[in-house]
Design a protein around this motif. Structure first.
Motif, PDB file in Angstrom:
ATOM      1  N   SER A 689      12.367  -9.118   1.944  1.00 61.82           N
ATOM      2  CA  SER A 689      12.456  -7.778   1.374  1.00 61.82           C
ATOM      3  C   SER A 689      13.461  -6.904   2.108  1.00 61.82           C
ATOM      4  CB  SER A 689      11.086  -7.111   1.391  1.00 61.82           C
ATOM      5  OG  SER A 689      10.616  -6.980   2.725  1.00 61.82           O
ATOM      6  N   ASP A 845       3.235  -6.912  -0.427  1.00 65.33           N
ATOM      7  CA  ASP A 845       3.013  -6.399   0.934  1.00 65.33           C
ATOM      8  C   ASP A 845       4.316  -6.614   1.694  1.00 65.33           C
ATOM      9  OD1 ASP A 845       2.271  -5.741   3.474  1.00 65.33           O
ATOM     10  OD2 ASP A 845       0.647  -7.215   3.630  1.00 65.33           O
ATOM     11  N   TRP A 846       5.177  -5.594   1.673  1.00 62.20           N
ATOM     12  CA  TRP A 846       6.551  -5.746   2.165  1.00 62.20           C
ATOM     13  C   TRP A 846       6.656  -5.716   3.689  1.00 62.20           C
ATOM     14  CZ3 TRP A 846       8.170  -7.498  -2.082  1.00 62.20           C
ATOM     15  CH2 TRP A 846       7.894  -6.893  -3.311  1.00 62.20           C
ATOM     16  N   ASN A 847       5.651  -5.138   4.378  1.00 63.56           N
ATOM     17  CA  ASN A 847       5.743  -5.017   5.843  1.00 63.56           C
ATOM     18  C   ASN A 847       4.611  -5.711   6.580  1.00 63.56           C
ATOM     19  OD1 ASN A 847       3.609  -3.338   5.277  1.00 63.56           O
ATOM     20  ND2 ASN A 847       4.668  -1.431   5.821  1.00 63.56           N
ATOM     21  N   GLY A 848       3.742  -6.436   5.872  1.00 66.37           N
ATOM     22  CA  GLY A 848       2.682  -7.199   6.514  1.00 66.37           C
ATOM     23  C   GLY A 848       1.505  -6.387   6.989  1.00 66.37           C
ATOM     24  N   ASP A 852      -0.403  -3.479  -0.417  1.00 64.86           N
ATOM     25  CA  ASP A 852       0.705  -3.661  -1.357  1.00 64.86           C
ATOM     26  C   ASP A 852       1.293  -2.318  -1.760  1.00 64.86           C
ATOM     27  OD1 ASP A 852       0.404  -6.439  -1.422  1.00 64.86           O
ATOM     28  OD2 ASP A 852      -1.036  -6.355  -3.079  1.00 64.86           O
ATOM     29  N   ASN A 895       4.136 -14.553  -1.087  1.00 58.72           N
ATOM     30  CA  ASN A 895       4.266 -14.991   0.294  1.00 58.72           C
ATOM     31  C   ASN A 895       4.344 -16.516   0.302  1.00 58.72           C
ATOM     32  OD1 ASN A 895       3.871 -15.736   3.008  1.00 58.72           O
ATOM     33  ND2 ASN A 895       2.681 -13.868   3.393  1.00 58.72           N
ATOM     34  N   ALA A 901       4.567 -10.903   5.651  1.00 60.36           N
ATOM     35  CA  ALA A 901       5.072 -10.092   4.550  1.00 60.36           C
ATOM     36  C   ALA A 901       5.419 -10.959   3.340  1.00 60.36           C
ATOM     37  CB  ALA A 901       6.315  -9.309   4.990  1.00 60.36           C
ATOM     38  N   ASP A 902       5.416 -10.320   2.185  1.00 63.93           N
ATOM     39  CA  ASP A 902       5.805 -10.992   0.959  1.00 63.93           C
ATOM     40  C   ASP A 902       7.329 -11.006   0.812  1.00 63.93           C
ATOM     41  OD1 ASP A 902       3.203 -11.506   0.179  1.00 63.93           O
ATOM     42  OD2 ASP A 902       3.021  -9.662  -0.995  1.00 63.93           O
TER      43      ASP A 902
END
Length: 910
Positions: A689, A845-848, A852, A895, A901-902
């Motif tokens: 991301s 979930d861009w930052n873990g 979301d 993921n 993260a995703d």
């Protein structure tokens, strides 16, 4: 000229009160003859037509059957007869010197007894004869060889039994060799059955530049007599291809031709498809070739009936056959197709140009006759929808035509501008209209004929003007049709009016305006304005035309968009999404379940109604409507190969062959069709991301309606899943191997994936309308059912607050409503706005952090630009855009790397 009359043929005098197309035959006979004698026996009146100033047909009688010899006067006229006048054109020609034995016409009737005036229903041409069939049912049918022609002339399927006779103005055709000549008749006093036969004479023309095709409302017998003699003195116009010394057709530059619906790239691709019997598009080529062969055998019969309903049926068939001929020639090079298509286009052009004002490149609708002039408010619809097919055939063949032919055909096209624009003016201002040529005017309330602000007629006007403009190179007309402040219904305006969104203005008769129940739901995304036709005119719940008119409204917008796209117009309406949210992608996706609904052995809209609501549950839906819609969907699929609803339509038609009786004929799959998947199947590519080098493509399952990612076994890694019809396939392998399959919901329902109960593994669900049906174990009926939001809301699934439960996010324009539970008592985060209307939205979930949030995916040029929001409140910032994928790719997240993260994921379908 010799004309032999026998008992049973009767010509009435033309009284002044009969001088209109409803009650008499009249009009100019075209270019060619100084005088014609028709002589008969008992019961047959002798009528001499001097072809100048015939205010009435003066008649005398004779008791003998004897021939009269006349010179064959077949030279050009310099004076043109005027439409609607009371005189016939005057001769300025000289005889060609032949006598009766060279130019013979026989007029004979097998009916005996006294001559009685009869209405002439129509004239049927076959081989070397013309047959007039009466509609009183008292006389035997013609030879079976004529039966197909009768049905065809009546616009029926050739298998149709009976005559299907029509009482309006009818065409009369006289054929000599490959040359055709026409006359007109209406309410004629001809006897019940009359056969015209002729011998081909040998006289040659004196100074004629082109054949004359007899024009509007001619005298039947005189027209045929003149036609036969004229044909004798003017051989068929030659169309020779350029050939080299070896006899092969020389190369022709096709790169500079006008382009309407068919591009050169599509023709080149069709050439390859026509030689590959294994191609899913080969069946389309077979059907195109079959139609082209029908065109080869057809006697084309142009006319301009005042009853626009008859004209649109006849012109539609002939336009599609000419188009098939044009495409077939460009695909396989058979010059017979070229010659026939070119001759047919010229027949139509010369016929329709016959009474245009001379030396006027932009004639007013007031100064000439045109199809449907007696129903002028409706004429623009039908001229526009048919002319675009003629014009595309012309554009395909334009490099192979002479300058004179191009000029003649383009003059015909250009003359239709004024009638179309007059129709638009009447729609805006008229206080009364005629619904048939003979009907009394019906009062209407302006503006827009009882406030039908975006009726399909108005979009067809745009189509017609764009077709004329692009075919003739009229940039000003193109600009006027696309976007012009002086045009109240240009393409920019009708795009946003014909495609309607929830909350927008509907036609005042739309039943949803006065209903709060689910029988008449509010519009879904980009339904059509004409959906209000779903109200029956006879009974509250009787059969209606909602889908018929919806398909037309959408088709005309799509055709206009295609014309604009193929000519690099400033706006590409296939990608255009205004702030109000309308889009062609949404429109085709909304109607997709109806497009793929079964019609054989009978119409079945059960699934479509379950998925899209009850609005159209009683709408008529036929094989013709389905085929027309499928042809347009082929073009839509070219633009939106990632859309699950549109993919389902295409996948459900493995044999890509259907006959569109509205626009494309059989050519759409051959020319516009794309493979459901690229060779080797679709692939997925991942990217962080934050932006990074994309991973290598990973193959996905082919022949699927949609693909998604989920953690099916709770191990923390997302793996592929896909759906085909109502069957879901879920694999725990990154390669998609060994999937488990489940049938769930309906094929038209919207597939969703999430951890609905917070147990750590993803399961399937569906949305139908605004009802969610969620499964917690992928094995049985829905475990959770609830309603939420509106059926028109876009949908994205995520864990919006970190509670471990995935729930729907509802997107309404740019406003986000994020639900945090799957109970019947819903809870939502505070709403906020994000992105812009027309963006696609993906959750991840861009930052873990276990929460979301949204990414807005926007088409920028040919790329997908991802703008990722860091949280789920209005104050949370948006990261700088990241580019990943192209506008033809599907966008999702998952993921797959084993990290916290995703990743961004794109599925390549093209």
């Amino acid at each position: 000229m010799t004309v032999i009359g026998v008992t049973g043929l009767n010509l009435r005098p033309l009284r002044p009160e009969q001088r209109n197309h409803e009650t008499a035959t009249r009009g100019h006979l075209g270019e060619g003859v100084g005088a014609v004698d028709v002589f008969g026996g008992a019961g047959l009146q002798l009528t001499r037509l001097p072809l100048r100033a015939a205010d009435e047909m003066q008649a005398t009688s004779s008791s003998q059957d004897r021939p009269i010899d006349l010179p064959c006067s077949c030279c050009a006229l310099t004076e043109r007869g005027r439409r609607g006048g009371t005189s016939l054109p005057g001769p300025t020609c000289r005889p060609c010197g032949t006598r009766a034995t060279d130019c013979v016409v026989t007029v004979a009737s097998p009916i005996t007894g006294p001559a009685v005036p009869h209405r002439l229903p129509f004239v049927v041409a076959h081989d070397d004869a013309l047959t007039v069939i009466n509609d009183d049912g008292q006389h035997p049918a013609p030879p079976s060889r004529s039966a197909a022609r009768i049905a065809e002339a009546a616009g029926q399927d050739e298998r149709g039994a009976g005559h299907g006779l029509r009482p309006e103005a009818f065409r009369v055709r006289m054929a000599v060799g490959s040359q055709s000549h026409y006359g007109y008749a209406s309410n004629s006093a001809l006897a019940p059955i009359v056969t015209f036969q002729y011998n081909r004479p040998t006289c040659q023309p004196a100074r004629r530049s082109r054949p004359m095709l007899f024009g509007k409302k001619r005298s039947v017998v005189a027209g045929l007599v003149v036609a036969a003699c004229l044909a004798a003195t003017h051989p068929a116009m030659g169309h020779t291809s350029q050939k080299n010394e070896a006899g092969m057709t020389a190369a022709v530059d096709t790169t500079q031709r006008p382009v309407l619906l068919t591009t050169e790239a599509e023709i080149v691709r069709a050439q390859a498809r026509s030689t590959d019997a294994s191609s899913p598009f080969y069946a389309s080529w077979v059907l195109v070739q079959n139609q082209a062969n029908q065109g080869l055998a057809r006697d084309f019969m142009p006319h301009e009936s005042d009853d626009i309903r008859i004209w649109t049926e006849d012109a539609g068939l002939e336009a599609r056959l000419i188009h098939a001929l044009a495409v077939a020639y460009r695909v396989n090079g058979n010059t017979a197709y070229l010659t026939k298509a070119r001759d047919a286009l010229m027949e139509w052009a010369v016929f329709c140009n016959a009474d245009l004002p001379p030396d006027d490149p932009t004639p007013s609708w007031q100064d000439f006759h045109y199809p449907g002039k007696a129903m002028a408010h409706a004429a623009g619809l039908h001229i526009g929808r048919r002319l675009v097919v003629f014009a595309d055939a012309y554009a395909i063949l334009q490099p192979y035509l002479t300058t004179a032919e191009r000029t003649e055909i383009e003059r015909w096209f250009a003359s239709m501008r004024s009638p179309i624009q007059h129709s638009t003016h009447l729609w805006e201002t008229a206080t009364e209209v005629k619904t048939s040529p003979t009907a009394e005017p019906t009062p209407v309330t302006p503006p827009w004929l009882n406030r039908q602000y975006y009726n399909n007629h108005l979009t067809a006007h745009v189509v017609g003007q764009l077709a004329i403009g692009y075919a003739t190179g009229n940039a000003n007309l193109v600009s006027y049709a696309l976007s012009d402040p002086d045009n109240p219904r240009d393409l920019h305006e009708v795009f946003g009016g014909v495609l309607v969104m929830p909350g927008q203005q509907l036609q005042e008769r739309d039943p949803s305006l006065n209903a709060d129940d689910d029988r008449w739901p509010d519009p879904l995304r980009s339904e059509t304005y004409d959906r209000y036709r779903a109200t029956s005119r006879t009974a509250p719940d009787g059969p209606d035309r909602g889908l018929i008119y919806s398909s037309l409204g959408q088709k005309f917008v799509a055709v206009a968009a295609e014309l604009a796209r193929n000519n690099n117009a400033p706006t590409n309406y296939w990608r255009h999404i205004p702030d109000s949210g309308e889009s062609l992608r949404d429109s085709f996706a909304t109607y997709a379940p109806f497009i793929s609904a079964p019609v054989n052995p009978e119409r079945d809209l059960t699934d479509a109604v379950a998925c899209r609501g009850r609005y159209y549950e009683n709408s008529a839906f036929t094989q013709n409507i389905k085929a027309n819609w499928l042809a347009a969907t082929e073009v839509a699929f070219r633009e939106y190969p990632y859309d699950p609803a549109i993919r389902e339509v295409i996948r459900s038609e493995p044999v890509r062959s259907y006959n569109d009786t509205e626009t494309f004929g059989a050519t759409s799959p051959l020319l516009n069709g794309e493979l459901l998947d690229p060779p080797g199947g679709p692939t997925v590519t991942y990217q962080a991301s934050t932006g990074s080098t994309p991973t290598a493509p990973v193959a996905l399952a082919a022949n699927a309606d949609s693909h998604f990612l989920g953690d099916w076994d709770g191990d923390g890694d997302d793996t592929p899943g896909w759906r085909r019809g109502l069957t879901f396939y879920l694999s725990n392998s990154a390669s998609g191997a060994n999937p488990q399959s489940y049938d769930y919901g309906r094929a038209c329902s919207e597939a969703i994936v999430g951890d609905w109960d917070g147990d750590g593994d993803d399961t399937i669900g569906i949305r139908m309308g605004k009802t969610f049906l969620l499964s917690n174990d992928n094995t049985g009926p829905a475990d959770v059912v609830y309603t939420g939001g509106r059926a028109s809301d876009r949908l994205v699934i995520g864990d919006w607050n970190g509670n471990g439960i995935d729930a729907p996010g509802l997107i309404r324009g740019t406003e986000m409503f994020l639900r945090t539970n799957n109970n019947t008592d819903p809870t939502y985060l505070p709403s906020f706005t994000f992105g812009r209307t027309g963006d696609r939205f993906v959750a991840g979930d861009w930052n873990g952090d276990g929460i979301d949030s949204l990414a807005g995916v926007r088409e920028v040029g040919n790329d997908l630009s991802w703008s990722i929001k860091s949280g789920n409140s209005a104050a949370d910032p948006v990261a700088s855009p990241v580019t990943h994928g192209t506008i033809l790719d599907g966008a999702l997240a998952g993921n797959v790397s084993g990290g916290a993260a995703d990743e961004l994921a794109v599925i390549r379908y093209r």
